[in-house]
Design an enzyme around this catalytic site. Sequence first.
Site, PDB file in Angstrom:
ATOM      1  N   ASP A 235       3.423 -16.377 -40.653  1.00  0.00           N
ATOM      2  CA  ASP A 235       2.334 -17.369 -40.942  1.00  0.00           C
ATOM      3  C   ASP A 235       2.375 -18.614 -40.570  1.00  0.00           C
ATOM      4  O   ASP A 235       3.443 -19.462 -40.473  1.00  0.00           O
ATOM      5  CB  ASP A 235       2.443 -17.325 -42.611  1.00  0.00           C
ATOM      6  CG  ASP A 235       1.412 -18.179 -43.302  1.00  0.00           C
ATOM      7  OD1 ASP A 235       0.189 -18.004 -43.187  1.00  0.00           O
ATOM      8  OD2 ASP A 235       1.699 -19.269 -43.979  1.00  0.00           O
ATOM      9  N   GLU A 303       0.993 -16.342 -36.135  1.00  0.00           N
ATOM     10  CA  GLU A 303      -0.563 -16.741 -36.489  1.00  0.00           C
ATOM     11  C   GLU A 303      -0.552 -18.537 -35.898  1.00  0.00           C
ATOM     12  O   GLU A 303       0.369 -19.234 -36.263  1.00  0.00           O
ATOM     13  CB  GLU A 303      -0.823 -17.003 -38.127  1.00  0.00           C
ATOM     14  CG  GLU A 303      -1.876 -17.512 -38.281  1.00  0.00           C
ATOM     15  CD  GLU A 303      -1.969 -18.075 -39.805  1.00  0.00           C
ATOM     16  OE1 GLU A 303      -3.289 -18.221 -40.241  1.00  0.00           O
ATOM     17  OE2 GLU A 303      -1.026 -18.388 -40.443  1.00  0.00           O
TER      18      GLU A 303
END
Length: 609
Positions: A235, A303
């Site tokens: 993330d 990401e």
Amino acid sequence: MNGDGLCKSVATLLLLLMQLHGSAFSENLRQLTATDWWQRAGFYQIYPRSYKDSNGDGIGDLKGITEKLSYIKDVGMHAVWLSPIYKSPMADFGYDISDFRDIHPDYGTMADFEAMVKKAKEVGLKVILDFVPNHSSDEHEWFVKSEDRVDPYTDYYVWHDGKPGSGSINDPPNNWAEAFRGSAWKYSEKRKQYYLHQYHVKQPDLNYRNPLVVEEMKNVLRFWLEKGVDGFRVDAVPNLFEDELFRDEPPSGNSDDPLRPEYYVHIYTTDLPETVDMVYQWRKVMEDFKTKNGGDTRVLMTESWSALSVVKTFFEDVNKRQGSNIPFNFQFIMHLNNASKAADFKTVIDSWLNTVPEGHTPNWVLGNHDVRRIASRMGGEHMADIMAMLEMTLPGVSITYQGEEIGMLDHELTWEQTLDPQACQTSPEVYQKFNRDPARTPFQWDTTANAGFTNGSSTWLPVNPNYVTVNVKTEQAASKSHLKVYQELMKLRKEDAFQSYSYGIQALGNVVAILRIHCQQALITLANIGSTEAQVNASSLFTTYQVTPLSGFKVRLSSVNSKRSNGDSVAMDKVVLQPYEAILLQSGVTRHLTRFVLIMILAMCSILA
């Protein structure tokens, strides 16, 4: 010239003709070969809170996921990726982690997790976990001790004295803004310093310039690898490092609200070079674990919403040091919408394919828990099959967000119903622009109360009322449905034509066309993006790519709104597509004339010799 010499000359000439033919066959076509399991895999993202509730509390959980793993396998997926399931105060619904090595009680226990992993292995699914390295919760033991200046945790987070101001407390160090709106700095009365939080105030940023933090987070990866997970989705990668001089960021001119992150150009808080190196270090952790323990490749997915020039660096460096296996491709999300034309699709697709380094595998992401659902963004449920057929017949990896396979749509919520902190930190006038909850509503399993998501009386977010028609059970029973189209696409991806092939993408008017060739057989995807009928000459693809024309094309698969049936023959020079119709065509086996003649000549030479 004797017979032997003649045969050799003829054979040489024919080999030359074959090489020339092969050159023409592949000119301008891109090539891709998939060898490892993940390179042609379908990954299925689960937002655990909204997938399946097993105990009636209105919140999805691990036992609910375990119950539905067979469904995911039946859809055709190879792996499940779970959004955070770790212990958390839930200020940002799991992305504020108070213990990286424990399960949040809403989702179950570690025993439930282990049972889920075991079941996944039994049905043939890999398990990917979210790894949230940029920050923890302010309730994490590390932060509590850091705030108290307890070594070795004193510098586990980014602390700063601030700069002199007019009051008794110093002003924040600079103008950095958090992602949810407001200053990225929070003053600690206890420590008498500011801590950095690029996201929610309860998500303090970890200090990656501290080697102890780097090793702590590598150990988190190792902990879950030992539990049997097959990889991680990382993330918020771009935010790992910040400018050591803490300089102000320049205004962007894109907002008139200095508290919004769009107000600034984030040259000092995102995409610093050190970030890329950290991804490479995590890749080494994965490879070292495989070397020690054997088994399949453990996958690293990252990401980053950064420019393509930055995303490209996550694949590998100039010395071929390897980074992320799957740096997420968000180009469909960032650059396509319900006003996009076929030419826009081609531009976006080519921009990504031109970014992926040679020897690496493209990937395609249509949606996730942070953005509006793909069908809603693209104009409605009529676009569900089009987007699925494009994603699944483009080369490489597919990433599916739960519900895309049945055509789920956003469910707009009132200000009072909204829970997303990104929206709640705005106002009733503008919250919908920032609200992520519409894409997070409970999964729609059947027509019973609350869409079969729970046997309880309420759900953590309201269920979309359209569940009475858009749900798994109804679509499984229908003769034709979004789910059945999805399943057929996933079956197709397991065929040889998706292992090693040549391919190309074109815009034929307002029709997106994907040509894929394997062993001199072709698959062609045609998707009419427009609201009016379109007629295209699909045979022009062979001319464009200087490919020997193939024939005998029949419908392999069609969108729900198509009137065509599988097996229908199609005249390639005049293919008429209805509004928003998508079809997948497959050719017959082409003539292998040159190869046949070569074989015969070589056989004759053998006899003469």
